[in-house]
Design a protein around this motif. Sequence first.
Motif, PDB file in Angstrom:
ATOM      1  N   ASP A 258     -12.704 -32.858  34.158  1.00 25.01           N
ATOM      2  CA  ASP A 258     -11.379 -33.407  34.465  1.00 25.01           C
ATOM      3  C   ASP A 258     -10.917 -33.138  35.894  1.00 25.01           C
ATOM      4  OD1 ASP A 258     -10.672 -30.714  34.392  1.00 25.01           O
ATOM      5  OD2 ASP A 258      -8.939 -31.011  33.101  1.00 25.01           O
ATOM      6  N   TYR A 261      -9.169 -35.960  38.225  1.00 24.22           N
ATOM      7  CA  TYR A 261      -8.685 -37.054  37.376  1.00 24.22           C
ATOM      8  C   TYR A 261      -7.301 -37.498  37.845  1.00 24.22           C
ATOM      9  CZ  TYR A 261      -7.414 -39.640  33.117  1.00 24.22           C
ATOM     10  OH  TYR A 261      -7.035 -40.606  32.226  1.00 24.22           O
ATOM     11  N   GLY A 284     -11.435 -36.976  29.548  1.00 25.32           N
ATOM     12  CA  GLY A 284     -11.311 -37.147  30.987  1.00 25.32           C
ATOM     13  C   GLY A 284     -10.166 -36.325  31.530  1.00 25.32           C
TER      14      GLY A 284
END
Length: 414
Positions: A258, A261, A284
């Motif tokens: 992540d 992100y 994610g």
Amino acid sequence: MLIDTGDVLAIVLAGGEGKRLMPLTADRAKPAVPFGGTYRLIDFALSNLVNAGIRKIVVLTQYKSHSLDRHVSLTWRLPSMLGDFVAPVPAQQRTGPRWFAGSADAIYQSLNLIYDERPKYVAVFGADHIYRIDPRDMIAEHVESGAAATVAAIRVPIEEASQFGVIETDQAGEKIAAFREKPSDAIGLPDAPNEVYASMGNYVFTTQALVDAVKRDATNIGSSHDMGGDIIPAFVSSGSAYVYDFATNYVPGSTDQDRGYWRDVGTIDSYYAASMDVVADNPGFNLYNYRWPILSHQSPRPPAKVVSSHGHTPELQNTILAPGAILAGARVNRSLVSPDVRIGPGAEVDGSVLFNNVVIGAGAVVRNAILDKNVVVPPGATIGVDLEEDSATYTVSKGGVVVVAKQQPTDSGL
């Protein structure tokens, strides 16, 4: 470089109408749209600031702001003894009988907030993106560079340039040479010709430079009074705007999956995709980073409950269940189930986002859908099974996501 966060005032721009997120924004401001089961979109920006120790924050609101103002007022109460605050500030018409004409005008009309606090630096953040960032690193880079304005940017493939405001840099990759809106002929980065910098809508300014810029912009009749469209290009023209590479930002507790992100959830399809990122096997975006938590109001509801009912055995996979939810003999997969949702025996829910107090009757089927607050799906009804039929009653996105508006009646199917 260590930054004294007491020298920073944060302004969170939360007045957007969010037309592309209709009908989720029909009755609320875009930053107040729920996300992730127990959060609102604005909680992500505020959490990043507060976790970093930036705790003098004003939230500029305007469009259908009641639920947003209420959420900020009730949730984001910081200890006043140390001068900390998160304050919602609605449009006040201080410069005349008019509302905000754009994000730059919102700051211009709210200059009294800057004058009152007298910060050295002003961080201007958007209120409707899903991401984690430690703003301290960006502010430190801004100070070290001597920039008047610093723009946070994320690297995206050059073929996606037409979807973003694109930043082009000098050969050193630091100073912004051009700021172009959705170009079809973007120029790749000096160190990565196949990538471009997309603006994240987050900025750091040296205070006097920002004050001077919005004052000049206010007198420009031809301006759209927008931070990205007018203010930043003005700094670029003067050679005093620098870029901050989001890829270099480190957030405590982040994972390889992540890290970096960022999602602009400006459309139904992008909002839905971000929601599915959260419930994926390897998410994610990881909601469970306790070193940099996403903070919000957590009401005293009972725990979620999953039970068998009327001979139906519950099945549950890749789903987030918020407190107060009850699944009684239902099959739920890849879904976000918000507080106080009820799903009846034999019902099937797949790839869906259910807001607070949604009720799904026995044997109903809901697929690839977003159901706003208080929606009741009668027993045996279907949503997301026949898109042609759904489009006659509900909103269906380009990507085939069915959206049932807040308290919208649903067909009984019987």
